[in-house]
Design a protein around this motif. Structure first.
Motif, PDB file in Angstrom:
ATOM      1  N   SER A 444       0.823  -1.208   0.000  1.00 39.60           N
ATOM      2  CA  SER A 444       0.000   0.000   0.000  1.00 39.60           C
ATOM      3  C   SER A 444       0.862   1.265   0.000  1.00 39.60           C
ATOM      4  O   SER A 444       0.657   2.174  -0.796  1.00 39.60           O
ATOM      5  CB  SER A 444      -0.934  -0.002   1.213  1.00 39.60           C
ATOM      6  N   GLN A 448       1.276   4.350  -2.788  1.00 39.15           N
ATOM      7  CA  GLN A 448       0.874   5.693  -2.360  1.00 39.15           C
ATOM      8  C   GLN A 448       2.002   6.699  -2.590  1.00 39.15           C
ATOM      9  O   GLN A 448       1.762   7.844  -2.979  1.00 39.15           O
ATOM     10  CB  GLN A 448       0.472   5.680  -0.887  1.00 39.15           C
ATOM     11  N   GLY A 452       1.581  10.006  -4.785  1.00 41.78           N
ATOM     12  CA  GLY A 452       1.818  11.292  -4.143  1.00 41.78           C
ATOM     13  C   GLY A 452       2.926  12.083  -4.803  1.00 41.78           C
ATOM     14  O   GLY A 452       2.813  13.307  -4.980  1.00 41.78           O
ATOM     15  N   CYS A 474      -8.084  10.158  -7.641  1.00 45.38           N
ATOM     16  CA  CYS A 474      -7.002  10.058  -6.647  1.00 45.38           C
ATOM     17  C   CYS A 474      -7.553   9.662  -5.284  1.00 45.38           C
ATOM     18  O   CYS A 474      -6.953   8.852  -4.568  1.00 45.38           O
ATOM     19  CB  CYS A 474      -6.245  11.385  -6.558  1.00 45.38           C
ATOM     20  N   GLN A 475      -8.708  10.223  -4.923  1.00 46.16           N
ATOM     21  CA  GLN A 475      -9.319   9.873  -3.634  1.00 46.16           C
ATOM     22  C   GLN A 475      -9.692   8.388  -3.596  1.00 46.16           C
ATOM     23  O   GLN A 475      -9.443   7.691  -2.599  1.00 46.16           O
ATOM     24  CB  GLN A 475     -10.558  10.737  -3.405  1.00 46.16           C
ATOM     25  N   MET A 478      -6.515   6.250  -3.326  1.00 47.13           N
ATOM     26  CA  MET A 478      -5.961   6.290  -1.976  1.00 47.13           C
ATOM     27  C   MET A 478      -6.806   5.451  -1.018  1.00 47.13           C
ATOM     28  O   MET A 478      -6.281   4.740  -0.159  1.00 47.13           O
ATOM     29  CB  MET A 478      -5.878   7.740  -1.489  1.00 47.13           C
ATOM     30  N   THR A 479      -8.125   5.520  -1.186  1.00 46.39           N
ATOM     31  CA  THR A 479      -9.003   4.695  -0.350  1.00 46.39           C
ATOM     32  C   THR A 479      -8.753   3.212  -0.607  1.00 46.39           C
ATOM     33  O   THR A 479      -8.697   2.400   0.327  1.00 46.39           O
ATOM     34  CB  THR A 479     -10.475   5.038  -0.644  1.00 46.39           C
ATOM     35  N   THR A 482      -5.593   2.091   1.011  1.00 48.50           N
ATOM     36  CA  THR A 482      -5.800   1.913   2.451  1.00 48.50           C
ATOM     37  C   THR A 482      -6.453   0.561   2.742  1.00 48.50           C
ATOM     38  O   THR A 482      -6.097  -0.130   3.704  1.00 48.50           O
ATOM     39  CB  THR A 482      -6.677   3.056   3.008  1.00 48.50           C
TER      40      THR A 482
END
Length: 951
Positions: A444, A448, A452, A474-475, A478-479, A482
């Motif tokens: 992960s 990321q 980023g 992007c959100q 990223m979720t 996670t």
């Protein structure tokens, strides 16, 4: 007012389908809930088939509230897929896509391989993430579809037992075992499967609400949905868009009675049907249809259904030509956004390390921007094309020790310095991903980091559709990353970064982003979105079998017959749904056009939709003759030029502006290019235009010839150039070819290049044989590729320089001859006359001009005869030989006169008009010269500008 609400509760409410569906439904809902001061719908839940219909319905209700100046408290509007969770509270958190897929894989891992082979012929290897994920998705889809109809694998097993099929029974016993283990894995994670949670809520009668429920146009509900509704039946109103005389065509929930729709006749007027041959013809028919409307409808009053997404691009392009913007109203998948595609391209390069993958990655707009920021410009991108053209790399490793960017230009400067720097920065960025295998959860953070780093300095317009889409993507990514960290432990085997990205893809594969539709743009809808659209004008494309009705989503385990037995969506249900949809569209619109295609984008034939074969008997008898007639059959639509849109577009070739200063020097090879086309000569020699790309997968003719030239040139400069030992010559040529190939194409060249190198070797072997015999005849190599060779002519009393490099000059002192030769490596051997003349017209002046260049060689012996010739190193090794020119003195003088005229024309800047055709090697200029365009327009020559010159 509230009395109307009570009367409608628990009932079916019909709205005449000759009215626009959603606007009429909005009126009714407002009437039911409004008083003189307020419109309070807070106690209502409105269920619609899709999110677009929900957004539009809310807009319409809000508009009516504003018109009546009412205080508005909005209802909750939801879709069919999200509604059940409003009626019950799950005992535990619902599992997301990643956890579901991991749980299925975990369950599959518990089954011995021999047993799994009852279910699939291919059992993936332990670390094959993609293979296991494919099986997991298939099982999850079956589980979800069956659960949506209130069924489990146990119900399918019971049905197979009743049929008495032992093999199928054993298969579903295995699948039931896997399903139980899947649910157990989720239970251990304290998670709840969505389908199971719904079934439990229904079984325990947990579905309840104090709100009123309105079903708006939901004519196709699955069993689970109906079972949840049954527990709150007194609070449900189904709003049905159909005449009330059709009441027996719908059930108590407002859904279609499938059997009754099987024989419904759809009345379609002949002028509502158009037939188009190709996909682009469907797009052109839309443009013609819009032209016939003559501006009577605004763009927001017109909608276009596009069941086949492959038609979206040609429709967008075609409408753009007529100054009409269009916009897909369906959601865009996150997997099609720039951030996801960037990570996907990184994974591709990590997986195969091929140059094509590398080139695609660095050309991604966001990666290009990041690299250019690191390097300080984008010159590296031009060097990338040059590198590919010269080296033809098959692989480009992320290990810097295996990448070779050495090389200098003719000035001694590094050829690929910027590209080397770009690669270095990219390699550093990628370093966290090229480590050894690690557990899924630990991947992960590295992914990321990449996301980023690239986007931390990336600025986007938050108000633009592109900016909003990128931010949402992007959100979501990223979720998803996670989630990898939280639940990756369910995958037991360590994996590489590529496998980890496969799991990330599974998380976001079903997530969509929605753009705000720009003003003054046509809506491009999905077929199932169109019935509830309120535009008065509709166009439906791809009215063909496979699209309308849609293709059967059947499988070996759940064939159509079994689906019908279980009550799943089958062909009859799809047909009924589409018959109703088309009936509603035809009745509720002012104008409708149905476009039937003949062929798809792959030129495969298409069948007209069965829906076009319904109606009255005379129409059914005539229509097939029209739909299957030879030739392109369309309506008689014509574009009205009064609407300001062009009937056709023509591209006028840009006129040459001349050179900055008179040209007084040419290379020998320039004369041929000018003879072919003065305009193309201007583009390449005056403007220095050159097309660069990185798609070469083999040596082109020029590169192959250059390779052979370089080898024989090196031989001509070597110490053994004067020997007549065929084997020694051959060995020398082999050695230098190997050295060149290694330096240019590396240790692992493309397969096609490896074959071409062997072809070159065969030609060089035959050349060695000819060279040894040529030397025994008294000829010796005097000079090869002499630099700075030129001759100055006086043309109209003004000097004009002709430059060139002669491939080879030989001397035979016994015969007192000088041989001026040029190497030719074309596959088809052509002698000097065939190569320089066509029907006595000069098409090349290379050899005739060489006889002038040798006059500048002061070190050549005087009094020797000069012969011109070509050394043919051809594909047929039996025809490798020297072929001498046999021109007469008069012919050579005519060549001189033609050369002098070209010198005058070039000096005067005469580069017009362009030739109609050009050789294939000049095809790179076709885009400018429009040589492949049927309607190319070349204006007549203007005497005032015939000589070019600055305006």
């Amino acid at each position: 007012m509230m009395a109307s609400v009570i009367e409608a509760t628990g009932t079916r409410h019909f709205i005449d389908w000759r009215q626009p569906p959603l606007p009429t439904a909005a009126e009714r809902l407002v009437d039911w809930h409004a008083d003189d001061e307020q419109l309070d719908m807070s106690g209502s839940v409105i269920v619609v088939p899709g999110s677009k219909a929900g957004r539009r319905l809310m807009e319409l209700i809000l508009d009516r509230a504003e018109q009546r100046r009412l205080i508005f408290t909005p209802p909750e509007i939801t879709t069919i897929g999200n509604f059940p969770e409003l009626l019950y509270r799950p005992a535990r958190q619902l599992a997301g896509p990643l956890v579901q897929h991991l749980a299925w894989v975990s369950a599959l891992h518990n089954i011995p391989t021999k047993q799994l082979q009852q279910f699939t012929s291919y059992v993936p290897e332990e670390d094959d993430s993609q293979g296991w994920l494919t099986l997991a998705k298939m099982l999850n889809n079956w589980h979800r579809e069956l659960g949506g109809h209130g069924l489990s694998f146990q119900d399918v097993l019971q049905a197979t037992r009743e049929k008495g099929n032992p093999d199928e029974q054993r298969r579903w016993e295995l699948l039931l075992d896997i399903q139980r283990q899947y649910l157990n894995v989720l239970h251990q994670q304290d998670l709840w499967d969505r389908q199971t949670a719904r079934l439990v809520a229904i079984r325990n009668e947990e579905c309840a609400t104090d709100k009123r429920i309105y079903l708006v146009g939901t004519v196709d509900l699955n069993t689970t949905f109906r079972q949840t509704l049954a527990q709150v039946a007194q609070q449900v109103t189904a709003i049905i868009f159909a005449d009330e005389s059709w009441a027996d065509m719908f059930d108590a929930h407002g859904c279609l009675n499938v059997e009754r729709w099987r024989d419904v006749e759809i009345e379609i007027a002949e002028n509502q049907i158009a037939v188009a041959d190709q996909p682009i013809d469907q797009a052109r028919l839309i443009a013609k249809f819009l032209g016939r409307l003559d501006g009577r409808y605004a763009v927001d009053q017109i909608s276009i259904a596009v069941p086949d997404e492959n038609l979206v691009s040609p429709i967008n392009r075609t409408l753009k030509e007529f100054n009409v913007n269009s916009h897909p109203s369906s959601g865009r998948p996150v997997t099609g956004t720039r951030p996801f595609l960037l990570l996907d391209l990184i994974a591709n390069w990590l997986a195969d390390q091929r140059f094509t993958s590398f080139a695609q990655l660095v050309r991604h707009p966001d990666m290009h921007q990041w690299i250019s920021g690191q390097v300080g410009g984008d010159r590296w991108l031009t060097e990338l094309d040059l590198y590919q053209n010269e080296r033809l790399p098959f692989f480009i490793s992320f290990n810097p020790d295996r990448v070779y960017f050495e090389g200098k230009d003719r000035h001694g400067d590094p050829l690929f310095a910027n590209l080397a720097s770009a690669y270095h920065h990219l390699q550093q960025l990628m370093e966290p991903l090229v480590e050894r295998r690690r557990p899924l959860a630990e991947w992960s953070h590295p992914w990321q980091q990449i996301l980023g780093a690239v986007y931390e300095t990336h600025t986007v317009d938050r108000t633009s559709p592109i900016g909003q889409r990128m931010m949402r993507a992007c959100q979501e990514l990223m979720t998803g990353l996670t989630e990898l960290s939280d639940y990756g432990e369910l995958w037991p085997e360590p994996m590489d970064a590529v496998a980890a990205f496969t799991w990330l893809s599974s998380i976001v594969s079903d997530v969509e982003t929605f753009d705000v539709q720009p003003p003054e743009s046509l809506s491009l809808l999905g077929w199932l979105d169109l019935p509830l659209d309120d535009a008065p004008v509709s166009v439906v494309t791809s009215v063909n079998e496979g699209w309308i009705p849609s293709r059967e989503s059947s499988s070996l385990f759940l064939p159509n017959s079994r689906r019908s037995e279980l009550g799943l969506v089958d062909n009859d249900r799809r047909y009924a749904r589409d018959v109703y949809a088309l009936s509603l569209i035809l009745r509720s619109r002012e104008k409708v056009l149905l476009i039937c295609g003949r062929r798809d984008g792959d030129q495969q034939p298409l069948l007209p939709s069965r829906l076009l074969m319904t109606g009255d008997s005379p129409s059914i008898a005539r229509r097939p003759l029209r739909l299957f007639a030879d030739g392109a059959v369309t309506t008689d639509f014509s574009l009205d030029s009064a609407d300001g849109r062009p009937k056709h577009q023509q591209f006028e070739l840009p006129r040459p502006l001349g050179a900055d200063a008179p040209i007084n020097s040419l290379r020998v090879t320039d004369f041929k290019n000018y003879l072919i086309c003065p305009y193309r000569f201007y583009l390449t020699r005056v403007l220095n235009l050159e097309r660069l790309h990185d798609r070469r997968d083999e040596l082109d003719g020029a590169q192959f010839g250059s390779l052979v030239h370089d080898v024989v040139e090196h031989f001509g400069r070597s110490d053994i150039k004067s020997i007549d030992d065929e084997e020694a010559i051959k060995q020398h040529l082999h050695d230098y070819l190997n050295r060149l190939a290694l330096a240019r194409y590396g240790r692992r060249p493309m397969p096609a290049v490896q074959i071409q190198l062997e072809q070159a070797r065969l030609r060089l072997d035959a050349f060695a044989r000819w060279q040894a015999e040529h030397r025994r005849q008294g000829w010796e190599i005097f000079e090869v590729e002499r630099q700075q060779t030129s001759y100055e002519f006086l043309v109209d009393e003004q000097p004009f320089e002709v430059r060139g490099r002669i491939d080879r000059i030989d001397i035979n002192r016994e015969q007192r001859k000088i041989g001026v030769y040029d190497y030719k490596t074309s596959d088809v051997p052509k002698g000097p006359r065939a190569l320089h003349q066509n029907r006595n017209e000069w098409i090349d002046l290379q050899l005739p001009l060489y006889r002038w260049l040798v006059k500048s060689f002061a070190d050549l012996p005087a009094g020797y005869d000069v012969e011109l010739g070509l050394i043919l190193i051809t594909k047929d090794t039996n025809k490798i030989r020297l072929e001498l020119a046999d021109w007469t003195q008069d012919e050579l003088e005519s060549a001189d006169h033609r050369a002098f005229q070209i010198m005058r024309d070039v000096r005067a800047g005469k580069f017009w008009p362009p030739a109609d055709k050009a050789p294939i090697y000049m095809d790179d200029l076709a885009g400018i010269c429009q040589s492949t365009v049927f309607e190319r327009w070349v204006p007549e020559d203007d005497p005032a500008q015939a000589g070019g010159g600055k305006p």
